[in-house]
Structure formats: C-alpha cells, structure tokens
Scaffold this motif. Sequence first.
Motif, PDB file in Angstrom:
ATOM      1  N   MET A 188     -19.497 -65.702 -19.192  1.00  0.00           N
ATOM      2  CA  MET A 188     -20.089 -64.469 -18.684  1.00  0.00           C
ATOM      3  C   MET A 188     -21.471 -64.234 -19.297  1.00  0.00           C
ATOM      4  SD  MET A 188     -16.676 -62.065 -18.838  1.00  0.00           S
ATOM      5  CE  MET A 188     -17.543 -60.517 -18.545  1.00  0.00           C
ATOM      6  N   LEU A 189     -21.596 -64.472 -20.593  1.00  0.00           N
ATOM      7  CA  LEU A 189     -22.874 -64.260 -21.269  1.00  0.00           C
ATOM      8  C   LEU A 189     -23.924 -65.271 -20.814  1.00  0.00           C
ATOM      9  CD1 LEU A 189     -21.535 -63.557 -24.876  1.00  0.00           C
ATOM     10  CD2 LEU A 189     -22.548 -61.889 -23.313  1.00  0.00           C
ATOM     11  N   GLU A 190     -23.493 -66.508 -20.576  1.00  0.00           N
ATOM     12  CA  GLU A 190     -24.433 -67.550 -20.159  1.00  0.00           C
ATOM     13  C   GLU A 190     -24.918 -67.350 -18.730  1.00  0.00           C
ATOM     14  OE1 GLU A 190     -22.166 -71.075 -20.876  1.00  0.00           O
ATOM     15  OE2 GLU A 190     -22.934 -71.328 -22.920  1.00  0.00           O
ATOM     16  N   LYS A 191     -24.031 -66.892 -17.851  1.00  0.00           N
ATOM     17  CA  LYS A 191     -24.355 -66.798 -16.431  1.00  0.00           C
ATOM     18  C   LYS A 191     -24.982 -65.463 -16.031  1.00  0.00           C
ATOM     19  CE  LYS A 191     -20.727 -70.059 -15.049  1.00  0.00           C
ATOM     20  NZ  LYS A 191     -19.467 -70.241 -14.287  1.00  0.00           N
ATOM     21  N   ASN A 192     -24.877 -64.455 -16.898  1.00  0.00           N
ATOM     22  CA  ASN A 192     -25.375 -63.119 -16.532  1.00  0.00           C
ATOM     23  C   ASN A 192     -26.251 -62.536 -17.643  1.00  0.00           C
ATOM     24  OD1 ASN A 192     -23.500 -62.556 -14.008  1.00  0.00           O
ATOM     25  ND2 ASN A 192     -22.160 -63.301 -15.639  1.00  0.00           N
ATOM     26  N   PRO A 193     -27.348 -63.206 -18.002  1.00  0.00           N
ATOM     27  CA  PRO A 193     -28.164 -62.729 -19.127  1.00  0.00           C
ATOM     28  C   PRO A 193     -28.762 -61.346 -18.907  1.00  0.00           C
ATOM     29  CG  PRO A 193     -29.313 -64.452 -17.901  1.00  0.00           C
ATOM     30  CD  PRO A 193     -27.900 -64.440 -17.391  1.00  0.00           C
ATOM     31  N   SER A 194     -28.959 -60.965 -17.656  1.00  0.00           N
ATOM     32  CA  SER A 194     -29.563 -59.660 -17.388  1.00  0.00           C
ATOM     33  C   SER A 194     -28.591 -58.504 -17.599  1.00  0.00           C
ATOM     34  CB  SER A 194     -30.097 -59.624 -15.956  1.00  0.00           C
ATOM     35  OG  SER A 194     -29.031 -59.756 -15.027  1.00  0.00           O
ATOM     36  N   CYS A 195     -27.297 -58.815 -17.745  1.00  0.00           N
ATOM     37  CA  CYS A 195     -26.285 -57.762 -17.889  1.00  0.00           C
ATOM     38  C   CYS A 195     -26.065 -57.336 -19.337  1.00  0.00           C
ATOM     39  CB  CYS A 195     -24.954 -58.224 -17.298  1.00  0.00           C
ATOM     40  SG  CYS A 195     -24.997 -58.498 -15.522  1.00  0.00           S
ATOM     41  N   GLY A 196     -26.686 -58.049 -20.278  1.00  0.00           N
ATOM     42  CA  GLY A 196     -26.472 -57.764 -21.690  1.00  0.00           C
ATOM     43  C   GLY A 196     -26.035 -59.021 -22.409  1.00  0.00           C
ATOM     44  N   ASN A 197     -25.854 -58.918 -23.721  1.00  0.00           N
ATOM     45  CA  ASN A 197     -25.515 -60.114 -24.499  1.00  0.00           C
ATOM     46  C   ASN A 197     -24.467 -59.873 -25.574  1.00  0.00           C
ATOM     47  OD1 ASN A 197     -27.179 -58.559 -26.091  1.00  0.00           O
ATOM     48  ND2 ASN A 197     -28.659 -60.177 -26.542  1.00  0.00           N
ATOM     49  N   LEU A 198     -23.675 -58.816 -25.421  1.00  0.00           N
ATOM     50  CA  LEU A 198     -22.591 -58.524 -26.375  1.00  0.00           C
ATOM     51  C   LEU A 198     -21.345 -58.097 -25.620  1.00  0.00           C
ATOM     52  CD1 LEU A 198     -22.787 -56.458 -29.659  1.00  0.00           C
ATOM     53  CD2 LEU A 198     -21.019 -55.968 -27.966  1.00  0.00           C
ATOM     54  N   ILE A 199     -20.255 -58.808 -25.851  1.00  0.00           N
ATOM     55  CA  ILE A 199     -18.980 -58.482 -25.203  1.00  0.00           C
ATOM     56  C   ILE A 199     -17.924 -58.191 -26.270  1.00  0.00           C
ATOM     57  CG2 ILE A 199     -17.022 -59.513 -23.940  1.00  0.00           C
ATOM     58  CD1 ILE A 199     -19.010 -60.885 -22.115  1.00  0.00           C
ATOM     59  N   LEU A 200     -17.195 -57.120 -26.073  1.00  0.00           N
ATOM     60  CA  LEU A 200     -16.003 -56.832 -26.873  1.00  0.00           C
ATOM     61  C   LEU A 200     -14.803 -57.317 -26.076  1.00  0.00           C
ATOM     62  CD1 LEU A 200     -14.523 -55.349 -29.249  1.00  0.00           C
ATOM     63  CD2 LEU A 200     -14.515 -53.312 -27.777  1.00  0.00           C
ATOM     64  N   ARG A 201     -13.922 -58.067 -26.711  1.00  0.00           N
ATOM     65  CA  ARG A 201     -12.781 -58.651 -26.001  1.00  0.00           C
ATOM     66  C   ARG A 201     -11.547 -58.678 -26.910  1.00  0.00           C
ATOM     67  NH1 ARG A 201     -12.195 -63.723 -28.134  1.00  0.00           N
ATOM     68  NH2 ARG A 201     -14.035 -64.655 -29.138  1.00  0.00           N
ATOM     69  N   PRO A 202     -10.362 -58.949 -26.344  1.00  0.00           N
ATOM     70  CA  PRO A 202      -9.164 -59.085 -27.185  1.00  0.00           C
ATOM     71  C   PRO A 202      -9.291 -60.309 -28.087  1.00  0.00           C
ATOM     72  CG  PRO A 202      -8.580 -58.780 -24.873  1.00  0.00           C
ATOM     73  CD  PRO A 202     -10.054 -59.044 -24.918  1.00  0.00           C
ATOM     74  N   GLY A 203      -8.707 -60.244 -29.277  1.00  0.00           N
ATOM     75  CA  GLY A 203      -8.678 -61.398 -30.158  1.00  0.00           C
ATOM     76  C   GLY A 203      -7.686 -62.430 -29.653  1.00  0.00           C
ATOM     77  N   SER A 204      -7.767 -63.624 -30.187  1.00  0.00           N
ATOM     78  CA  SER A 204      -6.895 -64.715 -29.732  1.00  0.00           C
ATOM     79  C   SER A 204      -5.419 -64.440 -30.026  1.00  0.00           C
ATOM     80  CB  SER A 204      -7.310 -66.031 -30.393  1.00  0.00           C
ATOM     81  OG  SER A 204      -7.273 -65.910 -31.806  1.00  0.00           O
ATOM     82  N   ASP A 205      -5.142 -63.551 -30.998  1.00  0.00           N
ATOM     83  CA  ASP A 205      -3.748 -63.226 -31.323  1.00  0.00           C
ATOM     84  C   ASP A 205      -3.218 -62.061 -30.501  1.00  0.00           C
ATOM     85  OD1 ASP A 205      -5.158 -61.128 -32.361  1.00  0.00           O
ATOM     86  OD2 ASP A 205      -4.513 -61.414 -34.433  1.00  0.00           O
TER      87      ASP A 205
END
Length: 269
Positions: A188-205
């Motif tokens: 998402m970050l690589e393909k949509n640079p104009s949308c921002g560059n920081l994502i909060l997401r669930p951890g792997s656990d």
Amino acid sequence: EQPKETPQPAPRRISLERQRITGLPLYFQGYLSVRHSRCQEFRVYWTELRGTMLFFYDDKKAPTYSQKLDISALTSSTDVYPDENGSAQFALTLSDRELELKANDCECGKEWKGFIVTVTKLSVPLDESLQPGQLTRMHEVLEKEKKRRIALNSGSSTSLNIKSPPSSTLTTMPACFYAVSRQEATEMLEKNPSCGNLILRPGSDSKNYAISTRQELDAPCLKHYKVMSKGTSYIIELERQVTLPSLQDVVNYFVAQTRGNLKPFVLQT
C-alpha cells in the motif's frame, strides 16, 4: 468525441477501505435482496458477511456501507425455498426482529445461509446439497471465526475496544489504521505514495499493533515498529521505550518526531 467516464476506485482499494471501516474479516459476499418484517418490498444490496455482521452497500463499488446488521443473536433460520421467479428465499429470526433474504438461485441461497449459520453457531451446517468446495470454505471460515472470538476474549480486548459497540470503535481508531498484514502495508505504501507514508496495523500476533513507514531518503526506506498494548497504554518499541495513552497519540508521536515527514496514510476514494 466520447464522453469521459468517471474514474472508479480500484477493487483492491475499495476492499482495503471497507476492511479499515468495518475492522472485521470478510467471509462471504454477493448480491442479496433484503426485506425487514415491517417492509413490503425487497431491496437489492451488495452484501458482505464480516464476522457476525452483515454489511449492506447500495453499490458494489461503494466503500462505505449504508446499513449493517448484527446477526450474532440468530435464534433460527428457515429452509431455502424457491419463489415464483426462480429466486431463492430464506428468513432469519433474531432476538429482536425477522429478516427475509433472497438470492439469485437455490445454490446461492444455501451458500449464504451456510456461511451465516457457520459464523453464528460456530458449526458448519449438515446440508447434503452443499458442494465439497463450499463446505471446505465454510470450515476455513469456521476456524477463522473461532480464532477471532478467542482474540476478542483474551486480555487484549480492552486495547481493541471490543467491549464498545462497533460504531464507537470506528471513532477511536486513527484514520490510518488498516487491518492488513506487514506485506500488504508495504504494498500500500509503495503503490500509493500520495496517500501518506505511515500505516497503523495489527501486529503479527493479533494482540498488539505495528507502525509501517516508508520514506524517500537516499533510497526508499521501509521500517516497521512494534506497538505493544499494556493496560490502557501503548508502548512503542524503540531504543528507549515510549509510552503513550492512545493509538492516536502513537501516530502523532511519529509525525512530530519526523517534523511532518511522516504523514498518516489515508486512501483516497
């Protein structure tokens, strides 16, 4: 000259936006006609079964649902039966209402009912008319829903606002939260640079959180940070741990520390 068509959001972008808004895993989707007990007419919706919720969309490409229905309190359901037009109907009885649903044909109707019963009763229905492939997907959904319930009932439930209604959860989660994996966040970050560059997401656990960032320095630089949930606070795992009272404060911390070089990622529809 041909009139220009209005650009439509890409299917994956719509899917990610719905995932962020609902915060629930997608188990089944398709067109359903819906009639509440008080209504005279059926109305067609693009419908998604996420967790034990049905989300109804006015359009297949709409990122935001128009109605939602909690079906966790399902008490009974009728058999699927054909109507005079060849469609297939069945009814759901909830603790406070009855809902009539209509699918394109009997096979589709039985599949819808099968998935609904699976997630609400935590048991794949014994229906000999279901195909082996359909039963396999229902068993897969059953395992996912069991794991989701276990996660909800674990000690991390407070950090996910599970005890609050879904509507309040939407207001407490930062806009840059997406229920995606590390790899999906990277894409998402690589393909949509104009949308921002920081994502909060669930951890792997699935109990904690993570921050994924992408900055253009000498070369594109991707980084991932653990955000641990502890009581009512959140701890960013850095060289020196940073403890903050909310996930929004976590996002604000990264923005402030980089003097605005990091911007919360929000998909544009």
